[in-house]
Design an enzyme around this catalytic site. Structure first.
Site, PDB file in Angstrom:
ATOM      1  N   LYS A 190       1.077  -1.325  -0.082  1.00 59.82           N
ATOM      2  CA  LYS A 190       0.156   0.344   0.140  1.00 59.82           C
ATOM      3  C   LYS A 190       1.073   1.264   0.069  1.00 59.82           C
ATOM      4  O   LYS A 190       0.553   2.392  -0.594  1.00 59.82           O
ATOM      5  CB  LYS A 190      -0.874   0.291   1.217  1.00 59.82           C
ATOM      6  CG  LYS A 190      -1.841  -1.188   0.675  1.00 59.82           C
ATOM      7  CD  LYS A 190      -3.114  -1.395   2.258  1.00 59.82           C
ATOM      8  CE  LYS A 190      -4.295  -2.289   1.973  1.00 59.82           C
ATOM      9  NZ  LYS A 190      -4.133  -3.121   2.975  1.00 59.82           N
ATOM     10  N   GLN A 196      -4.660  -1.746   9.024  1.00 61.28           N
ATOM     11  CA  GLN A 196      -5.008  -2.821   8.571  1.00 61.28           C
ATOM     12  C   GLN A 196      -5.405  -3.885   9.676  1.00 61.28           C
ATOM     13  O   GLN A 196      -5.070  -4.006  10.858  1.00 61.28           O
ATOM     14  CB  GLN A 196      -3.150  -2.860   7.970  1.00 61.28           C
ATOM     15  CG  GLN A 196      -2.511  -4.374   8.052  1.00 61.28           C
ATOM     16  CD  GLN A 196      -3.063  -4.842   6.301  1.00 61.28           C
ATOM     17  OE1 GLN A 196      -3.047  -3.699   5.827  1.00 61.28           O
ATOM     18  NE2 GLN A 196      -4.193  -5.628   5.797  1.00 61.28           N
ATOM     19  N   ASP A 200     -11.445   3.037   3.759  1.00 55.37           N
ATOM     20  CA  ASP A 200     -11.890   1.076   3.700  1.00 55.37           C
ATOM     21  C   ASP A 200     -12.897   0.932   3.479  1.00 55.37           C
ATOM     22  O   ASP A 200     -14.065   0.159   3.010  1.00 55.37           O
ATOM     23  CB  ASP A 200     -10.793   0.155   4.742  1.00 55.37           C
ATOM     24  CG  ASP A 200      -9.881  -0.516   4.847  1.00 55.37           C
ATOM     25  OD1 ASP A 200      -8.990  -0.397   3.007  1.00 55.37           O
ATOM     26  OD2 ASP A 200      -9.092  -0.564   5.666  1.00 55.37           O
TER      27      ASP A 200
END
Ligand code: NAP
Length: 281
Positions: free
Chosen positions: A53, A97, A120
């Protein structure tokens, strides 16, 4: 003859488009777009995802801010960090994460992320808006799959779509997106009765289960579009998907490979969401 949907190539195209938009945004606003990535603990797979990422951010011109916290970090400390990132005007997106170590309350931590920085797309508000078909930040993996359909001009209207797996990050938002795109959707899970028969009626089959080669040829209709979200290991430890690709592919009109299918799309859509969250605020 089936057609492979090349997620790697499509993801590159999306990243190139995002790179242009990011540059234009920075020129016009005089500020950089920032993504905060929070990793708690040492999970090897999570470390690889975070590294990828950060690499993607560099490629598209988004500034990444990585926070590596010790695996024993207290809930209050993680919450404090997320609260400070929430009001930090250098930060447009916050990504925690997952999975978090078991002592942490994941739900509580994710709830602190403000909707507009929820790149997200996991917040109650963003998922609520998705269910109402309103503009929102959409979960990256299913959103990437929608881009795959779009890139191949696969029409979903009136199609029978079956999604296997009802997770909050893949299966449920996927079912909502397909519904919003006028497909008739069946969302399956481990308690679904007659799963094989249900799947065998699907014009579009999305597998998000987490079990290597679970979807076998007898579960697939001739000419179906098959999307494999799984990132599993086979009996030899080799990366594979939830679909028994070798035996299923000949029945499909379109199929995604693993690796090189849905995986790269997820990161590309994260870059896109980070751009969107800056552009919308
Ligand atoms: P998850 O949270 O573990 O959910 C798995 C789902 O599969 C659950 O809804 C479960 O049903 C269902 N399931 C399990 N066994 C089943 C069975 N025998 N029959 C029917 N349904 C069954 O998984 P996830 O986070 O959605 O991830 C799924 C897979 O996608 C994993 O391999 C993961 O690594 C991969 N993934 C890939 C990406 C990417 O970018 N490519 C992104 C996210 C995830 P119940 O709800 O009844 O337990």
């Amino acid at each position: 003859m089936y057609k492979l949907i090349d997620g790697k190539k499509l993801a590159q195209e999306i990243r190139a488009e995002v790179k242009q938009k990011v540059a234009e945004y920075s020129r016009n606003s005089g500020r950089e777009i920032g993504l905060a990535v929070v990793l708690v603990g040492e999970d090897p797979a999570s470390k690889v995802y975070v590294r990828n990422k950060i690499k993607a951010c560099e490629e598209v011109g988004i500034k990444s801010f990585a926070y590596y916290l010790d695996k024993d970090t207290a809930q209050a400390r993680v919450e404090e960090l997320i609260r400070s990132l929430s009001v930090d005007n250098k930060i447009d997106g916050i990504l925690v994460q997952l999975p978090l170590p078991p002592h942490l309350d994941e739900k509580k931590i994710l709830e602190i992320i403000p909707d507009k920085k929820d790149v997200d797309g996991f917040s109650a508000s963003n998922t609520g808006k998705l269910s109402k078909n309103e503009p929102c930040l959409v979960a990256c993996t299913p959103n990437g799959i929608m881009k795959m359909f779009e890139s191949e001009n696969i029409s979903l209207t009136g199609k029978n779509a079956v999604v296997i797996g009802r997770s909050n990050i893949v299966g449920k938002p996927m079912a909502m997106l397909l519904t919003n795109a006028n497909a008739t959707v069946t969302l399956c899970h481990s308690k679904t009765a007659n799963l094989k028969e249900v799947c065998a009626r699907a014009d579009v089959l999305v597998a998000a289960i987490g079990k290597p080669k679970f979807v076998t040829a007898d579960m697939v209709k001739e000419g179906a579009v098959v999307i494999d979200v799984g990132m599993d290991r086979d009996e030899n430890g080799k990366l594979c998907g939830d679909v028994d690709f070798e035996n299923v592919k000949e029945k499909c009109s379109y199929i995604t490979p693993v690796p090189g299918g849905v995986g790269p799309m997820t990161i590309a859509m994260l870059m896109y969401n980070t751009y969107l969250s800056a552009a919308r605020s």
